[in-house]
Design a protein around this motif. Structure first.
Motif: not given
Length: 172
Positions: A65, A69, A73-75, A112-113
């Motif tokens: 991604w 973010c 670390g999550y988009g 996570t990406r």
């Protein structure tokens, strides 16, 4: 009837626009689009899926991604209805299908990406938490992360003992 010395406001030459002319017969919006070479290609004319995949680098095994973010670390992806969703869940729903109630998407690659649905698996929140916290067996206060003491909320694991005792770091 306007007087001869009064200037009539000119209207944009783009059919259906109706805004006052800014420069060379175009309103400010259309004039800027012409300058930047985007005549007729408004952002919202592209589909939501096209906008999503434009922010994913599919050159490697993990499809990374490239958009915004969160610190963990999550988009995040902004849908057309102004709703912001977690990007890897959106990718999974685009490619595989809907996510049943009570299940969450787990990254098998631990990246996570990553947006590659082949690297994702539907599991319960408890299993996802156990996989992600495989090396962490106790909360910061020393209470064990087990079935009875672990509370799952928003995809995260929380210690029930700490929540009851008022020692949770993010209590509201």
């Amino acid at each position: 009837m306007p007087r001869s010395w009064e200037r009539q406001p000119k209207i944009c030459v783009i059919q259906g626009c109706g805004l006052p002319s800014h420069s060379k017969g175009h309103c400010n919006t259309h004039y800027r689009r012409i300058l930047h070479g985007v005549v007729g290609t408004r952002r919202y004319e592209r589909t939501e899926a096209e906008r999503f995949w434009d922010m994913v680098d599919q050159s490697g095994d993990c499809w990374l991604w490239t958009g915004y973010c969160t610190p963990d670390g999550y988009g995040r992806f902004g849908q057309s209805d102004r709703k912001v969703v977690v990007s890897h869940r959106y990718a999974y729903e685009l490619v595989v299908g809907s996510i049943p109630e009570g299940l969450t998407v787990d990254h098998l690659c631990q990246n996570t990406r990553c947006q590659n649905p082949a690297h994702m698996e539907l599991v319960t929140a408890i299993v996802n938490c156990q996989r992600g916290k495989a090396l962490i067996t106790h909360c910061p206060s020393g209470h064990p992360y087990d079935v009875e003491n672990t509370y799952h909320h928003d995809g995260r694991c929380h210690c029930r003992t700490c929540l009851k005792g008022g020692r949770a770091p993010h209590r509201k």
